[in-house]
Design an enzyme around this catalytic site. Sequence first.
Site, PDB file in Angstrom:
ATOM      1  N   ASN A   1      67.998  35.023 -70.979  1.00 46.58           N
ATOM      2  CA  ASN A   1      68.043  33.685 -70.640  1.00 46.58           C
ATOM      3  C   ASN A   1      67.462  33.127 -71.876  1.00 46.58           C
ATOM      4  OD1 ASN A   1      67.579  31.213 -69.506  1.00 46.58           O
ATOM      5  ND2 ASN A   1      66.503  31.550 -68.033  1.00 46.58           N
ATOM      6  N   PRO A   2      68.638  32.210 -72.528  1.00 46.19           N
ATOM      7  CA  PRO A   2      68.387  31.668 -73.746  1.00 46.19           C
ATOM      8  C   PRO A   2      67.457  30.429 -73.896  1.00 46.19           C
ATOM      9  CG  PRO A   2      70.581  31.043 -73.043  1.00 46.19           C
ATOM     10  CD  PRO A   2      70.141  31.996 -71.963  1.00 46.19           C
TER      11      PRO A   2
ATOM     12  N   THR B   1      72.714  34.243 -70.046  1.00 49.38           N
ATOM     13  CA  THR B   1      73.135  33.416 -68.943  1.00 49.38           C
ATOM     14  C   THR B   1      73.453  31.819 -69.270  1.00 49.38           C
ATOM     15  OG1 THR B   1      70.712  32.995 -68.694  1.00 49.38           O
ATOM     16  CG2 THR B   1      71.634  35.011 -67.586  1.00 49.38           C
TER      17      THR B   1
ATOM     18  N   GLY C   1      62.236  34.817 -67.468  1.00 48.03           N
ATOM     19  CA  GLY C   1      61.211  34.820 -66.330  1.00 48.03           C
ATOM     20  C   GLY C   1      61.712  35.497 -65.095  1.00 48.03           C
ATOM     21  N   ASP C   2      60.466  35.225 -64.012  1.00 50.35           N
ATOM     22  CA  ASP C   2      60.922  35.731 -62.724  1.00 50.35           C
ATOM     23  C   ASP C   2      62.080  35.397 -62.125  1.00 50.35           C
ATOM     24  OD1 ASP C   2      58.454  37.265 -62.711  1.00 50.35           O
ATOM     25  OD2 ASP C   2      57.301  35.803 -62.095  1.00 50.35           O
TER      26      ASP C   2
ATOM     27  N   LEU D   1      64.808  37.668 -63.502  1.00 48.44           N
ATOM     28  CA  LEU D   1      64.588  38.909 -63.021  1.00 48.44           C
ATOM     29  C   LEU D   1      65.296  39.117 -61.306  1.00 48.44           C
ATOM     30  CD1 LEU D   1      63.536  41.736 -63.444  1.00 48.44           C
ATOM     31  CD2 LEU D   1      61.298  41.118 -62.840  1.00 48.44           C
TER      32      LEU D   1
ATOM     33  N   GLU E   1      67.332  37.031 -60.035  1.00 47.52           N
ATOM     34  CA  GLU E   1      68.878  37.220 -59.980  1.00 47.52           C
ATOM     35  C   GLU E   1      69.461  38.400 -60.628  1.00 47.52           C
ATOM     36  OE1 GLU E   1      71.125  34.318 -62.076  1.00 47.52           O
ATOM     37  OE2 GLU E   1      70.216  32.737 -61.051  1.00 47.52           O
TER      38      GLU E   1
ATOM     39  N   GLU F   1      60.950  30.441 -56.219  1.00 45.47           N
ATOM     40  CA  GLU F   1      61.926  29.502 -56.347  1.00 45.47           C
ATOM     41  C   GLU F   1      62.086  29.103 -54.695  1.00 45.47           C
ATOM     42  OE1 GLU F   1      63.014  28.121 -59.041  1.00 45.47           O
ATOM     43  OE2 GLU F   1      62.088  29.442 -60.313  1.00 45.47           O
TER      44      GLU F   1
END
Length: 296
Positions: free
Chosen positions: A9-10, A40, A66-67, A70, A72, A272
């Site tokens: 995840n940039p 992503t 991050g979580d 992870l 996804e 989320e």
Amino acid sequence: MKRAMIIINPTSGKEEAIHYTDQATNLLKAEGYYVTIKETQKEFDATLFCEEACNEEYDLLVSAGGDGTLHETINGMLNSTHRPTLAVIPLGTVNDFARALHIPLNPEKAIQTLSSKHTRKADIGKINDSLFINVVAAGKLAESLSEVPSESKSKLGFFAYLKEGIKTLSGQAASPMKVTYDEDSWEGDAILFVAALTNSVGGFEQLAPGAKIDDGFLHCYVIKDLNWFNTAVVGTSLLAGNLENSRHVHAFKAKNIYVESTEEVTTNIDGESGLCLPIQISLLPSHISVLIPEEE
């Protein structure tokens, strides 16, 4: 040649993610891997990349983020017969899964884990038709915690959740719930239902202190409708890691759970905003293999 895929995840890690990716790539190549990097760009990209890694039978899958990243990523393993060994480079705010497995929260130290020869099996949870890696919560309190801004989590960590929770408890926060689990059930008004796979929830490691990533159970808590005094009592039990012994909490361990309500109640899944009740939760024991530090 062994193959590794890095899902990055940039936007994680204070935008230093690409730097960490380069470090991870160099180490993996030195370990004899052919490395594929996937960045992503939008929601569910990590799931699609993980599905690709499973279908093409990669040996190692590295989640760098991050979580949320992870979560996804794990969902790409939902219907896969081949599941690569998972490695985690924690670049998020909380990083509950990494905490539970004692993977260093410092990204550069976590990258060194990629050369480890040690793995550990980990349980995974299934909620309706998707997977979760750490926790499912339901209730008005869970709904409010989903709305904690990212900048608040970055600055305050667990206390950002605590601040939002206190605001919610100042209003009418309880919802009618029925929780059916294994051979038993509970019914009543509750401000929160939690099913945890690990001891770390929201960066707080005392909610379910006895939970292990591979113990074969979901560790569950129903926090009943509380007044202000009882809220303080429960808070003290929480801080002491003794929540299951509070008379204001119904605590249990289970493998299969069904949660329903006569009201519209939303969930929080791995930090989320998630589904509305009803939900069916089940445990997938020792479902994945995770790379861990040598000292583990």
